[in-house]
Design a protein around this motif. Structure first.
Motif, PDB file in Angstrom:
ATOM      1  N   ILE A  90     -51.737  14.985 -60.026  1.00  8.22           N
ATOM      2  CA  ILE A  90     -52.694  14.250 -60.861  1.00  8.22           C
ATOM      3  C   ILE A  90     -54.079  14.509 -60.275  1.00  8.22           C
ATOM      4  N   SER A  91     -54.981  15.035 -61.089  1.00  2.00           N
ATOM      5  CA  SER A  91     -56.334  15.327 -60.611  1.00  2.00           C
ATOM      6  C   SER A  91     -57.367  14.712 -61.532  1.00  2.00           C
ATOM      7  N   SER A  92     -58.388  14.164 -60.923  1.00  2.00           N
ATOM      8  CA  SER A  92     -59.544  13.664 -61.655  1.00  2.00           C
ATOM      9  C   SER A  92     -60.767  14.276 -61.004  1.00  2.00           C
ATOM     10  N   ILE A  93     -61.633  14.831 -61.828  1.00  2.00           N
ATOM     11  CA  ILE A  93     -62.831  15.472 -61.303  1.00  2.00           C
ATOM     12  C   ILE A  93     -64.024  15.031 -62.138  1.00  2.00           C
ATOM     13  N   VAL A  94     -65.079  14.617 -61.462  1.00  2.46           N
ATOM     14  CA  VAL A  94     -66.269  14.121 -62.159  1.00  2.46           C
ATOM     15  C   VAL A  94     -67.513  14.770 -61.559  1.00  2.46           C
ATOM     16  N   ALA A  95     -68.526  14.896 -62.376  1.00  3.53           N
ATOM     17  CA  ALA A  95     -69.805  15.417 -61.907  1.00  3.53           C
ATOM     18  C   ALA A  95     -70.460  14.379 -61.000  1.00  3.53           C
ATOM     19  N   GLY A  96     -71.141  14.856 -59.996  1.00  2.00           N
ATOM     20  CA  GLY A  96     -71.872  13.964 -59.107  1.00  2.00           C
ATOM     21  C   GLY A  96     -71.038  13.478 -57.941  1.00  2.00           C
ATOM     22  N   SER A  97     -71.623  12.584 -57.184  1.00  2.68           N
ATOM     23  CA  SER A  97     -70.970  12.060 -55.977  1.00  2.68           C
ATOM     24  C   SER A  97     -70.338  10.705 -56.281  1.00  2.68           C
ATOM     25  N   SER A  98     -69.360  10.712 -57.155  1.00  3.40           N
ATOM     26  CA  SER A  98     -68.703   9.474 -57.561  1.00  3.40           C
ATOM     27  C   SER A  98     -67.210   9.548 -57.257  1.00  3.40           C
ATOM     28  N   VAL A  99     -66.892   9.617 -55.969  1.00  4.42           N
ATOM     29  CA  VAL A  99     -65.495   9.683 -55.548  1.00  4.42           C
ATOM     30  C   VAL A  99     -64.741   8.442 -56.012  1.00  4.42           C
ATOM     31  N   GLU A 100     -65.388   7.285 -55.965  1.00  5.45           N
ATOM     32  CA  GLU A 100     -64.739   6.041 -56.390  1.00  5.45           C
ATOM     33  C   GLU A 100     -64.324   6.103 -57.861  1.00  5.45           C
ATOM     34  N   LYS A 101     -65.189   6.629 -58.724  1.00  5.45           N
ATOM     35  CA  LYS A 101     -64.865   6.768 -60.141  1.00  5.45           C
ATOM     36  C   LYS A 101     -63.679   7.723 -60.331  1.00  5.45           C
ATOM     37  N   ALA A 102     -63.707   8.854 -59.641  1.00  8.27           N
ATOM     38  CA  ALA A 102     -62.599   9.816 -59.734  1.00  8.27           C
ATOM     39  C   ALA A 102     -61.303   9.190 -59.232  1.00  8.27           C
ATOM     40  N   LYS A 103     -61.371   8.421 -58.148  1.00  5.62           N
ATOM     41  CA  LYS A 103     -60.177   7.775 -57.598  1.00  5.62           C
ATOM     42  C   LYS A 103     -59.611   6.757 -58.582  1.00  5.62           C
ATOM     43  N   ASN A 104     -60.468   5.962 -59.194  1.00  6.09           N
ATOM     44  CA  ASN A 104     -59.992   4.954 -60.144  1.00  6.09           C
ATOM     45  C   ASN A 104     -59.275   5.597 -61.330  1.00  6.09           C
ATOM     46  N   MET A 105     -59.801   6.703 -61.833  1.00  5.99           N
ATOM     47  CA  MET A 105     -59.165   7.373 -62.961  1.00  5.99           C
ATOM     48  C   MET A 105     -57.817   7.968 -62.563  1.00  5.99           C
ATOM     49  N   ALA A 106     -57.767   8.655 -61.423  1.00  3.70           N
ATOM     50  CA  ALA A 106     -56.510   9.255 -60.969  1.00  3.70           C
ATOM     51  C   ALA A 106     -55.488   8.168 -60.635  1.00  3.70           C
ATOM     52  N   SER A 107     -55.934   7.068 -60.048  1.00  7.19           N
ATOM     53  CA  SER A 107     -55.020   5.963 -59.720  1.00  7.19           C
ATOM     54  C   SER A 107     -54.407   5.361 -60.973  1.00  7.19           C
ATOM     55  N   GLY A 108     -55.186   5.269 -62.039  1.00 10.26           N
ATOM     56  CA  GLY A 108     -54.666   4.741 -63.294  1.00 10.26           C
ATOM     57  C   GLY A 108     -53.538   5.599 -63.841  1.00 10.26           C
ATOM     58  N   ALA A 109     -53.694   6.910 -63.790  1.00  6.67           N
ATOM     59  CA  ALA A 109     -52.638   7.818 -64.256  1.00  6.67           C
ATOM     60  C   ALA A 109     -51.424   7.731 -63.343  1.00  6.67           C
ATOM     61  N   GLU A 110     -51.647   7.623 -62.041  1.00  7.70           N
ATOM     62  CA  GLU A 110     -50.530   7.512 -61.092  1.00  7.70           C
ATOM     63  C   GLU A 110     -49.746   6.231 -61.333  1.00  7.70           C
ATOM     64  N   GLU A 111     -50.429   5.118 -61.576  1.00  2.12           N
ATOM     65  CA  GLU A 111     -49.759   3.841 -61.849  1.00  2.12           C
ATOM     66  C   GLU A 111     -48.966   3.893 -63.152  1.00  2.12           C
ATOM     67  N   LEU A 112     -49.506   4.553 -64.145  1.00  5.43           N
ATOM     68  CA  LEU A 112     -48.832   4.720 -65.428  1.00  5.43           C
ATOM     69  C   LEU A 112     -47.478   5.425 -65.236  1.00  5.43           C
ATOM     70  N   LEU A 113     -47.476   6.502 -64.479  1.00  2.00           N
ATOM     71  CA  LEU A 113     -46.232   7.242 -64.229  1.00  2.00           C
ATOM     72  C   LEU A 113     -45.304   6.477 -63.296  1.00  2.00           C
ATOM     73  N   ASP A 114     -45.879   5.761 -62.339  1.00  3.77           N
ATOM     74  CA  ASP A 114     -45.082   4.999 -61.374  1.00  3.77           C
ATOM     75  C   ASP A 114     -44.252   3.911 -62.060  1.00  3.77           C
ATOM     76  N   ARG A 115     -44.730   3.385 -63.178  1.00  2.54           N
ATOM     77  CA  ARG A 115     -43.964   2.364 -63.912  1.00  2.54           C
ATOM     78  C   ARG A 115     -42.707   2.948 -64.558  1.00  2.54           C
ATOM     79  N   GLU A 116     -42.702   4.252 -64.804  1.00  4.65           N
ATOM     80  CA  GLU A 116     -41.598   4.901 -65.515  1.00  4.65           C
ATOM     81  C   GLU A 116     -40.705   5.758 -64.635  1.00  4.65           C
ATOM     82  N   ILE A 117     -41.231   6.245 -63.520  1.00  2.76           N
ATOM     83  CA  ILE A 117     -40.544   7.222 -62.679  1.00  2.76           C
ATOM     84  C   ILE A 117     -40.490   6.697 -61.250  1.00  2.76           C
ATOM     85  N   ASP A 118     -39.356   6.899 -60.585  1.00  2.00           N
ATOM     86  CA  ASP A 118     -39.270   6.593 -59.161  1.00  2.00           C
ATOM     87  C   ASP A 118     -39.737   7.816 -58.383  1.00  2.00           C
TER      88      ASP A 118
END
Length: 183
Positions: free
Chosen positions: A110-138
């Motif tokens: 799972i990768s999230s990439i954003v323009a600028g120095s916004s690591v927190e924004k990229a992390k929040n987006m990637a974490s959301g996708a990871e949580e989505l899959l984590d609810r369905e997959i072990d």
């Protein structure tokens, strides 16, 4: 996913932030060792979850294409996904600058990439996708090690933060045009 089209104040560079999670599936061989039948069953479940949540998918046949290497050059996928000799799929959620790759050395990247120095924004987006899959997959996880991967450096959190500077003006001098720092 056009972080690379953003220009800096002098119109000659782009700063980007990237967050990448890798995940493998519990009670499964790592993807590069898994048989095709078991992999296709896991892919079907993952694809269903992603498509229901706004991701647009594309199944990729074995071998690399120029389009895949272009995605790797733009930091949107890892080179192991572009170079894989097994089937793999890419799922894009372009409004969110997210890409979920199925296949490569790990089942899920799972990768999230954003323009600028916004690591927190990229992390929040990637974490959301990871949580989505984590609810369905072990996911493959060990209390002693953390998330499991065939690549030792990816074990533990399975998380990589990167910041990079894309310098297109260096192309004129045949120099490398990307400076990337993994944090």
């Amino acid at each position: 996913m056009s972080w690379y089209n953003t220009q800096g104040p002098d119109q000659n560079y782009v700063l980007f932030s990237k967050v990448r999670y890798i995940r493998n599936i519990a009670k499964q061989s790592f993807y590069h060792l898994a048989d095709a039948k078991r992999s296709s069953e896991v892919f079907a479940k993952l694809e269903s979850v992603l498509q229901k949540n706004g991701f647009r998918g594309e199944k990729l046949e074995p071998g690399a294409t120029y389009a895949l290497w272009a995605l790797a050059e733009k930091q949107l996928i890892e080179s192991d996904i572009a170079d894989s000799e097994k089937s793999r799929s890419l799922y894009l959620n372009e409004p969110c600058n997210l890409i979920v790759a199925l296949g490569g050395e790990n089942y899920i990247t799972i990768s999230s990439i954003v323009a600028g120095s916004s690591v927190e924004k990229a992390k929040n987006m990637a974490s959301g996708a990871e949580e989505l899959l984590d609810r369905e997959i072990d996911f493959a996880y060990s209390e002693n090690i953390g998330y499991l991967s065939p690549i030792c450096a990816d074990c533990g959190s399975g998380l990589c933060f990167s910041a990079g500077l894309y310098l297109p003006s260096l192309r004129l001098s045949d120099s490398q045009d990307m400076l990337r720092l993994d944090l």
